[in-house]
Design an enzyme around this catalytic site. Structure first.
Site, PDB file in Angstrom:
ATOM      1  N   CYS A  57       0.828  -1.204   0.000  1.00 42.41           N
ATOM      2  CA  CYS A  57       0.000   0.000   0.000  1.00 42.41           C
ATOM      3  C   CYS A  57       0.866   1.259   0.000  1.00 42.41           C
ATOM      4  CB  CYS A  57      -0.973  -0.044   1.182  1.00 42.41           C
ATOM      5  SG  CYS A  57      -2.397   1.037   1.010  1.00 42.41           S
ATOM      6  N   HIS A  58       0.935   2.005   1.101  1.00 35.29           N
ATOM      7  CA  HIS A  58       1.838   3.151   1.173  1.00 35.29           C
ATOM      8  C   HIS A  58       3.210   2.754   1.700  1.00 35.29           C
ATOM      9  CE1 HIS A  58      -2.099   5.261   1.028  1.00 35.29           C
ATOM     10  NE2 HIS A  58      -1.408   6.159   0.351  1.00 35.29           N
TER      11      HIS A  58
ATOM     12  N   GLU B 285      -5.883   7.027  -4.332  1.00 34.97           N
ATOM     13  CA  GLU B 285      -5.688   8.250  -3.540  1.00 34.97           C
ATOM     14  C   GLU B 285      -6.767   9.269  -3.867  1.00 34.97           C
ATOM     15  OE1 GLU B 285      -4.005   8.560  -0.568  1.00 34.97           O
ATOM     16  OE2 GLU B 285      -2.141   8.103  -1.627  1.00 34.97           O
TER      17      GLU B 285
END
Length: 228
Positions: A132-133, A163
């Site tokens: 993910c991030h 996002e």
């Protein structure tokens, strides 16, 4: 069998919104269970040390793995006393896994100590993984020859579209998908919040929360293949 380092963010404010952020509990809980069930010892590390800020996203509070993780006294004690990355040695670790959560976008990319851990593990033949991030930790990693680690490699991360769906494009310090591409990564993705993973030369990454356990399973598979 082996040891895996699970890295989480220490950053707790979502840009200039004033809203809380941190690491995604589900993106740590699911991989943790996969690793432990496969026989690996898992140690936590954070950028600054101490109790990392945790986020449980809407709909995840009833996830059995999330509930078990939050109720596990051993896990919570370890999290309350995470060592800062500056005090951790990469020696003895087979892989590092960077959990996501928006906090990672602020403190993962420019932490020299997180970078050192990843590159020392990688140089020793280990695996660098993120979801993910979490791949924000990869954007500034360089090989000994100066090339970016992700250059020419297939990678995945939280996407621009995902996002945008959260209304956070202009809150983020940068767009992770774009930055990975700028570094030469061959970015692959699926639709919004559909699991997607990429594996390339001991770099294993996933797109979003539904990808977290799959990334962990791929790490375990790669480690077993390497050991056999």
């Amino acid at each position: 069998m082996g040891r895996i380092l699970l890295a989480v963010s220490s950053h707790d404010v979502l840009g200039d919104t004033g809203q809380p952020t941190g690491y995604s509990v589900s993106e740590a809980a699911h991989p943790y269970r996969v690793f432990v069930d496969a026989g690996y010892e898992v140690d936590f590390v954070s950028v600054r040390g101490g109790l990392p800020p945790a986020v449980v996203f809407d709909g995840e509070e009833n996830d059995p793995e999330v509930q078990a993780y939050l109720a596990d006294e051993t896990i919570q004690a370890a999290l309350a006393a995470t060592p800062p990355a500056s005090e951790v040695s990469a020696e003895g670790y087979d892989a590092i896994f960077y959990a996501g959560g928006h906090g990672a976008m602020w403190d993962f990319p420019d932490s020299p100590d997180l970078a050192r851990l990843a590159m020392d593990i990688y140089a020793a033949g280990g695996i660098v993984s993120a979801v993910c991030h979490g791949p924000a930790a990869l954007v500034n990693l360089r090989l000994p020859d100066g090339r970016y680690l992700v250059e020419g490699k297939r990678v995945s991360s939280f996407t621009n579209e995902e996002e945008d769906s959260l209304g956070l494009v202009h809150v983020m310090p940068f767009l992770l998908e774009d930055r990975l591409k700028e570094r030469g990564g061959l970015h692959g993705k699926s639709g919004n919040f559909v699991a997607h993973t990429s594996t390339d030369d001991r770099v294993i990454t996933g797109q979003n929360p539904p990808s977290a356990a799959i990334v962990a399973e791929l790490v375990v598979r790669e480690l077993k293949n390497t050991a056999s």
